[in-house]
Design an enzyme around this catalytic site. Structure first.
Site, PDB file in Angstrom:
ATOM      1  N   ILE A  87     -73.771  -5.375 -65.725  1.00 50.03           N
ATOM      2  CA  ILE A  87     -75.176  -5.322 -65.310  1.00 50.03           C
ATOM      3  C   ILE A  87     -75.361  -4.356 -64.142  1.00 50.03           C
ATOM      4  O   ILE A  87     -76.295  -3.544 -64.132  1.00 50.03           O
ATOM      5  CB  ILE A  87     -75.677  -6.731 -64.926  1.00 50.03           C
ATOM      6  CG1 ILE A  87     -75.802  -7.609 -66.186  1.00 50.03           C
ATOM      7  CG2 ILE A  87     -77.019  -6.650 -64.201  1.00 50.03           C
ATOM      8  CD1 ILE A  87     -76.112  -9.059 -65.892  1.00 50.03           C
TER       9      ILE A  87
ATOM     10  N   ASP B 192     -66.044  -4.937 -50.239  1.00 45.70           N
ATOM     11  CA  ASP B 192     -65.813  -6.365 -50.438  1.00 45.70           C
ATOM     12  C   ASP B 192     -67.024  -7.081 -49.857  1.00 45.70           C
ATOM     13  O   ASP B 192     -67.202  -7.141 -48.639  1.00 45.70           O
ATOM     14  CB  ASP B 192     -64.531  -6.793 -49.721  1.00 45.70           C
ATOM     15  CG  ASP B 192     -64.297  -8.300 -49.751  1.00 45.70           C
ATOM     16  OD1 ASP B 192     -65.128  -9.031 -50.331  1.00 45.70           O
ATOM     17  OD2 ASP B 192     -63.285  -8.753 -49.176  1.00 45.70           O
TER      18      ASP B 192
ATOM     19  N   ASN C 104     -76.006  -7.721 -56.601  1.00 47.06           N
ATOM     20  CA  ASN C 104     -75.575  -8.029 -57.963  1.00 47.06           C
ATOM     21  C   ASN C 104     -74.161  -8.598 -58.035  1.00 47.06           C
ATOM     22  O   ASN C 104     -73.844  -9.355 -58.954  1.00 47.06           O
ATOM     23  CB  ASN C 104     -75.664  -6.758 -58.818  1.00 47.06           C
ATOM     24  CG  ASN C 104     -74.944  -6.906 -60.141  1.00 47.06           C
ATOM     25  OD1 ASN C 104     -75.429  -7.564 -61.059  1.00 47.06           O
ATOM     26  ND2 ASN C 104     -73.754  -6.298 -60.248  1.00 47.06           N
TER      27      ASN C 104
ATOM     28  N   TYR D 214     -70.812 -22.883 -60.121  1.00 49.25           N
ATOM     29  CA  TYR D 214     -71.555 -21.647 -60.393  1.00 49.25           C
ATOM     30  C   TYR D 214     -73.049 -21.896 -60.244  1.00 49.25           C
ATOM     31  O   TYR D 214     -73.766 -21.109 -59.617  1.00 49.25           O
ATOM     32  CB  TYR D 214     -71.235 -21.140 -61.793  1.00 49.25           C
ATOM     33  CG  TYR D 214     -71.908 -19.839 -62.137  1.00 49.25           C
ATOM     34  CD1 TYR D 214     -71.487 -18.645 -61.556  1.00 49.25           C
ATOM     35  CD2 TYR D 214     -72.967 -19.792 -63.046  1.00 49.25           C
ATOM     36  CE1 TYR D 214     -72.108 -17.440 -61.863  1.00 49.25           C
ATOM     37  CE2 TYR D 214     -73.592 -18.604 -63.359  1.00 49.25           C
ATOM     38  CZ  TYR D 214     -73.158 -17.421 -62.771  1.00 49.25           C
ATOM     39  OH  TYR D 214     -73.778 -16.235 -63.075  1.00 49.25           O
TER      40      TYR D 214
ATOM     41  N   LYS E 128     -75.798 -20.132 -57.667  1.00 47.01           N
ATOM     42  CA  LYS E 128     -76.985 -19.404 -58.120  1.00 47.01           C
ATOM     43  C   LYS E 128     -78.275 -20.114 -57.699  1.00 47.01           C
ATOM     44  O   LYS E 128     -79.304 -19.471 -57.479  1.00 47.01           O
ATOM     45  CB  LYS E 128     -76.929 -19.203 -59.638  1.00 47.01           C
ATOM     46  CG  LYS E 128     -75.809 -18.262 -60.080  1.00 47.01           C
ATOM     47  CD  LYS E 128     -75.903 -16.909 -59.382  1.00 47.01           C
ATOM     48  CE  LYS E 128     -74.869 -15.917 -59.870  1.00 47.01           C
ATOM     49  NZ  LYS E 128     -75.012 -14.591 -59.221  1.00 47.01           N
TER      50      LYS E 128
ATOM     51  N   ILE F 169     -75.686 -12.282 -70.978  1.00 51.27           N
ATOM     52  CA  ILE F 169     -75.833 -10.850 -71.215  1.00 51.27           C
ATOM     53  C   ILE F 169     -74.500 -10.351 -71.768  1.00 51.27           C
ATOM     54  O   ILE F 169     -73.436 -10.806 -71.334  1.00 51.27           O
ATOM     55  CB  ILE F 169     -76.182 -10.104 -69.905  1.00 51.27           C
ATOM     56  CG1 ILE F 169     -77.452 -10.708 -69.266  1.00 51.27           C
ATOM     57  CG2 ILE F 169     -76.356  -8.617 -70.163  1.00 51.27           C
ATOM     58  CD1 ILE F 169     -78.713 -10.594 -70.086  1.00 51.27           C
TER      59      ILE F 169
ATOM     60  N   THR G 255     -71.673  -8.835 -71.692  1.00 54.22           N
ATOM     61  CA  THR G 255     -70.761  -8.201 -70.746  1.00 54.22           C
ATOM     62  C   THR G 255     -69.438  -8.960 -70.760  1.00 54.22           C
ATOM     63  O   THR G 255     -69.266  -9.915 -71.523  1.00 54.22           O
ATOM     64  CB  THR G 255     -71.334  -8.249 -69.313  1.00 54.22           C
ATOM     65  OG1 THR G 255     -71.459  -9.631 -68.917  1.00 54.22           O
ATOM     66  CG2 THR G 255     -72.701  -7.575 -69.236  1.00 54.22           C
TER      67      THR G 255
END
Length: 251
Positions: free
Chosen positions: A18, A63, A90, A155, A159, A188, A190
């Protein structure tokens, strides 16, 4: 063309996926793009690809969990292109694991990258935007920051934190002319989706079927959203959630 002409954009985690699609689209729309990533080889290749197409880009090793790295990178981007007008947070990692099996070390690493990295980006870029009385910050969250998903406790927590941190920053920075919005993709196509399929024992077709529209998204689907938020077309948007999910959260 030219929707972000004259702007400088800093895109983290832009060596692939992305982030790479976002960097390309912003560059094609006229921005000077700073590609940052911890993966030096892929990041340099991504920047060289843009430059070979006549676009304005440069790579900076980065980083996002390191405040010293943020200070250095922001200084280097200023020296190369000028003050960032657009910050795209991102960079992130994806981890699916049962709540009672995840180690504290893995939890902290995920939070450091997905949450602290976003915080540090805003901390070190928005003061410069404030001096210019304008700027757009775009934070990559996820549908996992909107709805509950099995195996996604860590996760999803990261988010969800990005989602609320975005709204808080939007309120804090509105008077300075800085807009802050979040983007919430579903799967997505990826490497992260490949990982998700592997861990969940799912095929690509099964991941496609999770979305009412019938297929996963493509990196450009997210890049279009980010480009809109980076441009003046979204001048009346701040603290908003732009959901790019093929209907995933609608059912």
């Amino acid at each position: 063309m030219g929707r972000v002409s004259g702007k400088t954009a800093l895109v983290t985690g832009a060596a692939r996926g992305i982030g790479q699609a976002v960097a390309r689209m912003l560059a094609e729309e006229g921005a000077q793009v700073a590609i940052t990533d911890i993966d030096v080889e892929s990041g340099e290749a991504a920047a060289e690809e843009l430059k070979s197409d006549g676009l304005d880009a440069a790579f900076f090793e980065h980083d996002v969990t390191s405040e010293a790295d943020w200070e250095r990178v922001v200084d280097e981007v200023q020296s190369t292109f000028g003050v960032p007008d657009v910050l795209v947070n991102n960079a992130g990692i994806y981890q699916i694991e049962p709540l009672d099996e995840m180690s504290v070390e893995d939890w902290k690493r995920l939070m450091d990258i997905n949450v602290t990295g976003v915080f540090l980006g805003m901390k070190h870029c928005t003061p410069l935007m404030r001096e210019q009385a304008q700027g757009s910050v775009i934070n990559l969250s996820s549908v996992a920051g909107l709805v509950g998903l099995s195996g996604h406790a860590a996760y999803g927590a990261s988010k969800g934190a990005v989602r609320i941190m975005t709204k808080d920053a939007a309120m804090e920075l509105a008077e300075a002319g800085i807009r802050v919005n979040s983007v919430h993709p579903a799967y997505i196509d990826t490497q992260m989706a490949d990982y998700g399929a592997e861990v969940q024992g799912a095929t690509k077709e099964e991941l496609d079927a999770m979305h009412p529209i019938g297929h996963m998204g493509e990196p450009d689907d997210v890049a279009y959203a980010v480009t809109y938020l980076a441009s003046e077309e979204s001048k009346f948007m701040t603290g908003s959630e732009l959901v790019i999910d093929g209907g995933f959260t609608a059912r």
